[in-house]
Design an enzyme around this catalytic site. Structure first.
Site, short mmCIF file in Angstrom:
data_model
loop_
_atom_site.label_atom_id
_atom_site.label_comp_id
_atom_site.label_asym_id
_atom_site.label_seq_id
_atom_site.Cartn_x
_atom_site.Cartn_y
_atom_site.Cartn_z
N SER A 20 0.84 -1.21 0.00
CA SER A 20 0.00 0.00 0.00
C SER A 20 0.87 1.26 0.00
O SER A 20 0.58 2.23 -0.71
CB SER A 20 -0.89 0.03 1.25
OG SER A 20 -1.83 -1.00 1.21
N GLY A 93 -5.94 -3.57 -7.72
CA GLY A 93 -7.12 -2.79 -7.36
C GLY A 93 -6.72 -1.43 -6.79
O GLY A 93 -7.39 -0.43 -7.03
N ARG A 121 -13.92 -6.82 -10.71
CA ARG A 121 -14.04 -6.20 -9.38
C ARG A 121 -14.88 -4.92 -9.43
O ARG A 121 -14.88 -4.21 -10.43
CB ARG A 121 -12.64 -5.95 -8.80
CG ARG A 121 -11.93 -7.29 -8.58
CD ARG A 121 -10.58 -7.14 -7.99
NE ARG A 121 -10.63 -6.62 -6.63
CZ ARG A 121 -9.56 -6.31 -5.94
NH1 ARG A 121 -8.36 -6.43 -6.48
NH2 ARG A 121 -9.67 -5.87 -4.71
N SER A 172 -13.23 1.22 3.30
CA SER A 172 -12.27 0.84 2.27
C SER A 172 -11.29 1.98 2.05
O SER A 172 -11.69 3.10 1.70
CB SER A 172 -13.00 0.53 0.96
OG SER A 172 -12.14 0.70 -0.14
N ASP A 320 -6.75 -8.17 4.69
CA ASP A 320 -5.94 -9.01 3.80
C ASP A 320 -5.35 -10.22 4.51
O ASP A 320 -4.79 -11.12 3.87
CB ASP A 320 -4.80 -8.18 3.17
CG ASP A 320 -5.35 -7.14 2.20
OD1 ASP A 320 -6.48 -7.30 1.73
OD2 ASP A 320 -4.62 -6.17 1.91
N LYS A 347 -12.36 -9.37 -3.44
CA LYS A 347 -10.91 -9.17 -3.52
C LYS A 347 -10.40 -9.85 -4.80
O LYS A 347 -11.19 -10.15 -5.69
CB LYS A 347 -10.23 -9.74 -2.27
CG LYS A 347 -10.60 -8.99 -0.99
CD LYS A 347 -10.09 -7.56 -1.03
CE LYS A 347 -10.46 -6.78 0.22
NZ LYS A 347 -10.13 -5.36 0.11
N ARG A 351 -12.49 -14.66 -1.59
CA ARG A 351 -11.61 -15.29 -0.60
C ARG A 351 -12.38 -16.11 0.44
O ARG A 351 -11.77 -16.95 1.10
CB ARG A 351 -10.71 -14.24 0.07
CG ARG A 351 -9.65 -13.73 -0.88
CD ARG A 351 -8.71 -12.73 -0.26
NE ARG A 351 -7.67 -12.35 -1.22
CZ ARG A 351 -6.92 -11.27 -1.13
NH1 ARG A 351 -7.07 -10.43 -0.12
NH2 ARG A 351 -6.01 -11.01 -2.05
N ARG A 393 -2.64 -14.00 -2.01
CA ARG A 393 -2.83 -14.26 -0.57
C ARG A 393 -3.36 -15.67 -0.31
O ARG A 393 -3.13 -16.24 0.76
CB ARG A 393 -3.73 -13.19 0.06
CG ARG A 393 -3.18 -11.78 -0.17
CD ARG A 393 -3.32 -10.85 0.97
NE ARG A 393 -2.83 -9.53 0.59
CZ ARG A 393 -1.56 -9.13 0.69
NH1 ARG A 393 -0.63 -9.95 1.17
NH2 ARG A 393 -1.20 -7.91 0.31
C1 S3P Z 1 -5.57 -1.39 0.05
C2 S3P Z 1 -6.78 -1.42 0.68
C3 S3P Z 1 -7.55 -2.66 0.91
C4 S3P Z 1 -6.68 -3.90 0.77
C5 S3P Z 1 -5.80 -3.83 -0.43
C6 S3P Z 1 -4.90 -2.62 -0.39
C7 S3P Z 1 -4.92 -0.08 -0.15
O1 S3P Z 1 -8.60 -2.73 -0.01
O2 S3P Z 1 -7.49 -5.05 0.71
O3 S3P Z 1 -4.99 -4.99 -0.51
O4 S3P Z 1 -3.71 -0.05 -0.45
O5 S3P Z 1 -5.60 0.95 -0.01
P1 S3P Z 1 -10.00 -1.99 0.27
O6 S3P Z 1 -9.75 -0.58 0.46
O7 S3P Z 1 -10.85 -2.23 -0.95
O8 S3P Z 1 -10.57 -2.68 1.47
#
Ligand code: S3P
Length: 434
Positions: A20, A93, A121, A172, A320, A347, A351, A393
């Site tokens: 992230s 994503g 997604r 999120s 995660d 995801k 999952r 994962r």
């Molecule tokens: C992330 C936020 C999470 C996480 C993803 C990374 C990020 O997703 O599952 O692996 O870097 O902001 P969500 O914001 O959709 O929950």
């Protein structure tokens, strides 16, 4: 790839940089003035997708893959240029959703797409707030998924967005960050309130770069058009990657593992709370603050575990890690209930279903629920043929399960760990006393 049982795991390990934070470092440094140097950058496929997209948008980025240091020649908030081709975020994503916020504020059109998984997604969750801000964003297949077209509103200046106060239906960080980044280009303050607090790396790093971002409970607020200044960013080790070694150390007898320099941001550390609540012996040493993000060395020892209930506001802080928590629960005494985690269905794979199907194949007593799963621990696991569904994962969680499964475990498409941890299997092997 074939995996076998392990007798014990011992030694010290350094996990790669946080996914992230690596994404955000490239994105925000591109929008900042001057040169930024990012160290301990994650060379995972997802973060390389972010680099590729920003290069397409005219940013010069030098990536030294041997030292994991990345130099970004930022061009300021209005320095991106139109790409020649559509942007491809691959499997990421985070890239898709965050870049959509940034690109909604530009004065050029852009199409963003990605791999098969990304194209399934949900993107309606970002299209809704971006449209409220005045962005012209559409799903090309009219299914609220990628490819997305962000069209420039030619009758309006580039900073044409309207500041909003968005009440997100989901906790999120991707939605929150998308809206806050669009807020950089709005005509007034933008804020996002979420049902419970998700990871706050965007807020922390934008502040480091000079933006005015305030956090108040579950609400984050940003002021528009700051002048962002580049600098040095050190990326801490990824707690989501460390989670596999934490779990492995807890379940494999006679294990003791030291995981160095891991990010322990309180919006990410749910795994530590859960493991301790299950009875896991986990100690933190060398706690520090590095550039706005807390880090520590994590010491984990084999432990007798008990089942627990996991739900509510802790879920976003370990979202995660739930696949590997499900593995842990198989080795805990009694029942573990995971709820409020319906997000797992959207995801990289579903999952809930993928974990339940594969763990059941290994002999676990596990049932899927609408928003999580129920596991009765204590049944011994045996090797099986595991479908990872190309989800990193899932593959890593089953590599951990295989350490305690009798016989051979085959993980299909195991190379998908490249997304977030290219050297995962060799690092795991180094600790294994076969
Ligand atoms: C992330 C936020 C999470 C996480 C993803 C990374 C990020 O997703 O599952 O692996 O870097 O902001 P969500 O914001 O959709 O929950």
């Amino acid at each position: 790839m074939i995996f076998h049982q392990s007798r014990s795991l011992k030694g010290e390990i350094t996990v790669p940089g946080d996914k992230s934070i690596s994404h955000r470092a490239v994105m925000f440094a591109s929008l900042a003035e001057g040169i930024s140097e990012v160290t301990n950058f994650l060379q995972g496929a997802d973060c390389l997708s972010t680099i590729r997209c920003f290069r397409q948008l005219g940013i010069t980025i030098d990536n030294d893959t041997t030292s994991n240091s990345v130099t970004i020649h930022g061009k300021g908030l209005f320095g991106l240029k139109e790409a020649n081709e559509r942007l491809d975020v691959g499997n990421s994503g985070t890239t898709m959703r965050l870049i959509s916020g940034i690109l909604s504020g530009q004065n050029f059109p852009v199409t963003i797409t990605g791999d098969e998984s990304i194209q399934r997604r949900p993107m309606g969750r970002i299209m809704t707030p971006l449209r409220m801000m005045g962005a012209n964003i559409t799903s090309l297949n009219d299914n609220d998924c990628a490819p997305l077209l962000i069209n420039h509103n030619s009758n309006k200046p580039s900073n044409h967005l309207i500041g909003i106060h968005y009440k997100s239906p989901v906790a999120s960080a991707q939605i929150k960050s998308c809206v806050l980044l669009a807020g950089l280009y709005a005509n007034g303050e933008t804020s996002v309130t979420e049902p419970s607090l998700s990871r706050d790396h965007t807020e922390r790093m934008l502040r480091e770069f000079g933006a005015t971002v305030t956090s108040n409970g579950n609400t984050a607020t940003i002021l528009p058009r700051p002048s962002l200044t580049g600098g040095k960013i050190h990326v801490p080790g990824d707690i989501s990657s460390a989670a596999y070694f934490i779990a492995a150390g807890l379940i494999v007898p006679n294990s003791e593992i030291v995981i160095k320099n891991v990010g322990i941001n309180p919006t990410r550390d749910g795994i530590l709370h859960v493991c301790r609540q299950m009875g896991g012996k986990i100690r933190l040493e060398n706690v520090q603050d590095k550039g706005g993000e807390p880090t520590a060395d994590i010491i984990v020892k084999h432990s007798e575990l008990n089942g627990i209930e996991i739900g509510g506001s802790i879920i976003p802080t370990l979202i995660d890690e739930i696949p590997v928590i499900a593995v842990l629960a198989c080795f805990a005494k009694g029942k573990t209930v995971i709820r409020d985690a319906a997000e797992l269905k959207v995801k990289e794979s579903n999952r809930i279903d993928v974990m339940v199907e594969n763990l059941a194949k290994m002999g676990a007593d596990i049932t899927a629920t609408e928003d999580g799963m129920i596991i009765h621990g204590g049944k011994s696991l045996h090797g099986a043929s595991i479908q990872s569904k190309f989800d990193h994962r899932i593959a890593m969680s089953f590599a951990v399960a295989s350490l305690m499964a009798e016989g051979e475990t085959i993980i299909h498409d195991a190379e998908c760990v490249d997304i977030s941890y290219p050297n995962f299997y060799s690092d795991l092997n180094k600790l294994s006393d076969l």
